[in-house]
Design a protein around this motif. Structure first.
Motif, PDB file in Angstrom:
ATOM      1  N   LYS A 206      -3.010  -9.149  23.373  1.00  0.00           N
ATOM      2  CA  LYS A 206      -4.311  -9.628  23.824  1.00  0.00           C
ATOM      3  C   LYS A 206      -4.542 -11.067  23.399  1.00  0.00           C
ATOM      4  O   LYS A 206      -5.167 -11.830  24.107  1.00  0.00           O
ATOM      5  CB  LYS A 206      -5.423  -8.733  23.288  1.00  0.00           C
ATOM      6  CG  LYS A 206      -5.542  -7.431  24.009  1.00  0.00           C
ATOM      7  CD  LYS A 206      -6.783  -6.710  23.572  1.00  0.00           C
ATOM      8  CE  LYS A 206      -6.956  -5.462  24.410  1.00  0.00           C
ATOM      9  NZ  LYS A 206      -8.242  -4.845  24.217  1.00  0.00           N
ATOM     10  N   SER A 207      -4.026 -11.444  22.257  1.00  0.00           N
ATOM     11  CA  SER A 207      -4.199 -12.797  21.748  1.00  0.00           C
ATOM     12  C   SER A 207      -3.502 -13.814  22.652  1.00  0.00           C
ATOM     13  O   SER A 207      -4.043 -14.871  22.946  1.00  0.00           O
ATOM     14  CB  SER A 207      -3.664 -12.893  20.325  1.00  0.00           C
ATOM     15  OG  SER A 207      -3.741 -14.208  19.870  1.00  0.00           O
ATOM     16  N   SER A 208      -2.294 -13.506  23.103  1.00  0.00           N
ATOM     17  CA  SER A 208      -1.569 -14.426  23.978  1.00  0.00           C
ATOM     18  C   SER A 208      -2.233 -14.499  25.358  1.00  0.00           C
ATOM     19  O   SER A 208      -2.255 -15.559  25.979  1.00  0.00           O
ATOM     20  CB  SER A 208      -0.101 -14.021  24.098  1.00  0.00           C
ATOM     21  OG  SER A 208       0.017 -12.757  24.711  1.00  0.00           O
ATOM     22  N   TYR A 209      -2.767 -13.389  25.826  1.00  0.00           N
ATOM     23  CA  TYR A 209      -3.489 -13.369  27.100  1.00  0.00           C
ATOM     24  C   TYR A 209      -4.745 -14.234  27.012  1.00  0.00           C
ATOM     25  O   TYR A 209      -5.039 -15.021  27.904  1.00  0.00           O
ATOM     26  CB  TYR A 209      -3.825 -11.927  27.465  1.00  0.00           C
ATOM     27  CG  TYR A 209      -4.540 -11.773  28.789  1.00  0.00           C
ATOM     28  CD1 TYR A 209      -3.870 -12.042  29.984  1.00  0.00           C
ATOM     29  CD2 TYR A 209      -5.861 -11.368  28.845  1.00  0.00           C
ATOM     30  CE1 TYR A 209      -4.514 -11.908  31.193  1.00  0.00           C
ATOM     31  CE2 TYR A 209      -6.519 -11.241  30.049  1.00  0.00           C
ATOM     32  CZ  TYR A 209      -5.837 -11.504  31.227  1.00  0.00           C
ATOM     33  OH  TYR A 209      -6.484 -11.371  32.422  1.00  0.00           O
ATOM     34  N   LYS A 210      -5.457 -14.108  25.913  1.00  0.00           N
ATOM     35  CA  LYS A 210      -6.668 -14.892  25.682  1.00  0.00           C
ATOM     36  C   LYS A 210      -6.327 -16.385  25.573  1.00  0.00           C
ATOM     37  O   LYS A 210      -7.016 -17.234  26.132  1.00  0.00           O
ATOM     38  CB  LYS A 210      -7.344 -14.402  24.403  1.00  0.00           C
ATOM     39  CG  LYS A 210      -8.731 -14.888  24.194  1.00  0.00           C
ATOM     40  CD  LYS A 210      -9.318 -14.239  22.951  1.00  0.00           C
ATOM     41  CE  LYS A 210     -10.772 -14.532  22.799  1.00  0.00           C
ATOM     42  NZ  LYS A 210     -11.344 -13.875  21.611  1.00  0.00           N
ATOM     43  N   SER A 211      -5.243 -16.707  24.881  1.00  0.00           N
ATOM     44  CA  SER A 211      -4.802 -18.098  24.747  1.00  0.00           C
ATOM     45  C   SER A 211      -4.423 -18.695  26.099  1.00  0.00           C
ATOM     46  O   SER A 211      -4.717 -19.849  26.382  1.00  0.00           O
ATOM     47  CB  SER A 211      -3.605 -18.188  23.797  1.00  0.00           C
ATOM     48  OG  SER A 211      -3.960 -17.774  22.518  1.00  0.00           O
TER      49      SER A 211
ATOM     50  N   ILE B  88      -5.610 -17.791  29.053  1.00  0.00           N
ATOM     51  CA  ILE B  88      -6.849 -18.012  29.806  1.00  0.00           C
ATOM     52  C   ILE B  88      -7.544 -19.285  29.326  1.00  0.00           C
ATOM     53  O   ILE B  88      -7.995 -20.103  30.133  1.00  0.00           O
ATOM     54  CB  ILE B  88      -7.780 -16.783  29.694  1.00  0.00           C
ATOM     55  CG1 ILE B  88      -7.195 -15.620  30.490  1.00  0.00           C
ATOM     56  CG2 ILE B  88      -9.185 -17.124  30.210  1.00  0.00           C
ATOM     57  CD1 ILE B  88      -7.951 -14.324  30.357  1.00  0.00           C
ATOM     58  N   ILE B  89      -7.598 -19.484  28.013  1.00  0.00           N
ATOM     59  CA  ILE B  89      -8.223 -20.685  27.459  1.00  0.00           C
ATOM     60  C   ILE B  89      -7.460 -21.931  27.903  1.00  0.00           C
ATOM     61  O   ILE B  89      -8.060 -22.934  28.300  1.00  0.00           O
ATOM     62  CB  ILE B  89      -8.328 -20.594  25.923  1.00  0.00           C
ATOM     63  CG1 ILE B  89      -9.363 -19.519  25.551  1.00  0.00           C
ATOM     64  CG2 ILE B  89      -8.688 -21.940  25.315  1.00  0.00           C
ATOM     65  CD1 ILE B  89      -9.399 -19.184  24.076  1.00  0.00           C
TER      66      ILE B  89
END
Length: 155
Positions: free
Chosen positions: A2-7, A9-10
């Motif tokens: 989830k952290s890499s997905y969020k990164s 998107i950012i």
């Protein structure tokens, strides 16, 4: 995960936040009316409106081709803004590219596909290393506007 997905998107949002304003300002400042925003360009714009190239965009002559053309134009534009702010208008030099002339007048460049075709004898001239501006200096607009006044005012 989830952290890499969020990164990701950012990162995409940051890129869009930079790219979208860049494209709008690029389009706004590099149109003929955008070029005219600086008073030292007004005379060239007025001259351009009276010449055969009045129906083509400034970028068709003054912007290189290729993947980095917008970056090159933007950097030269920022330099022009610096010159405008400093008031050293005599240092302002508009670059044009012979390849743009050749592409238009060979029928290869679509924005101005109605351009008259280049006469065959021009091939020899170009192969000798002579640029289009050597003979067709004032084709797009009068060149050197304001230069005479600058020399007259020099002591």
């Amino acid at each position: 995960m989830k952290s890499s997905y969020k990164s990701l998107i950012i990162l995409v949002l940051v890129i869009l936040a930079v790219y979208i304003p860049y494209r709008f300002t690029y389009a706004w400042f590099t149109s003929p009316s955008g070029c005219m925003k600086c008073h030292e360009i007004e005379a060239y714009h007025e001259s351009w409106e009276k010449y055969p190239h009045k129906n083509i965009d400034c970028r068709d002559c003054h912007e290189t081709r290729g993947p980095f053309r917008r970056l090159d134009t933007s950097i030269r534009g920022l330099k022009g803004v610096g010159i405008h702010i400093k008031g050293d208008y005599f240092a302002l030099k508009a670059v044009y590219y012979d390849t743009n002339c050749i592409n238009c007048h060979m029928g290869d460049f679509k924005p101005e596909s109605k351009a008259p075709l280049m006469p065959e004898k021009h091939q020899d001239i170009l192969q000798n290393g002579e640029g289009c501006n050597n003979c067709h200096r004032d084709t797009g607009h009068i060149n050197g506007l304001g230069v005479e006044e600058k020399f007259k005012s020099e002591p």
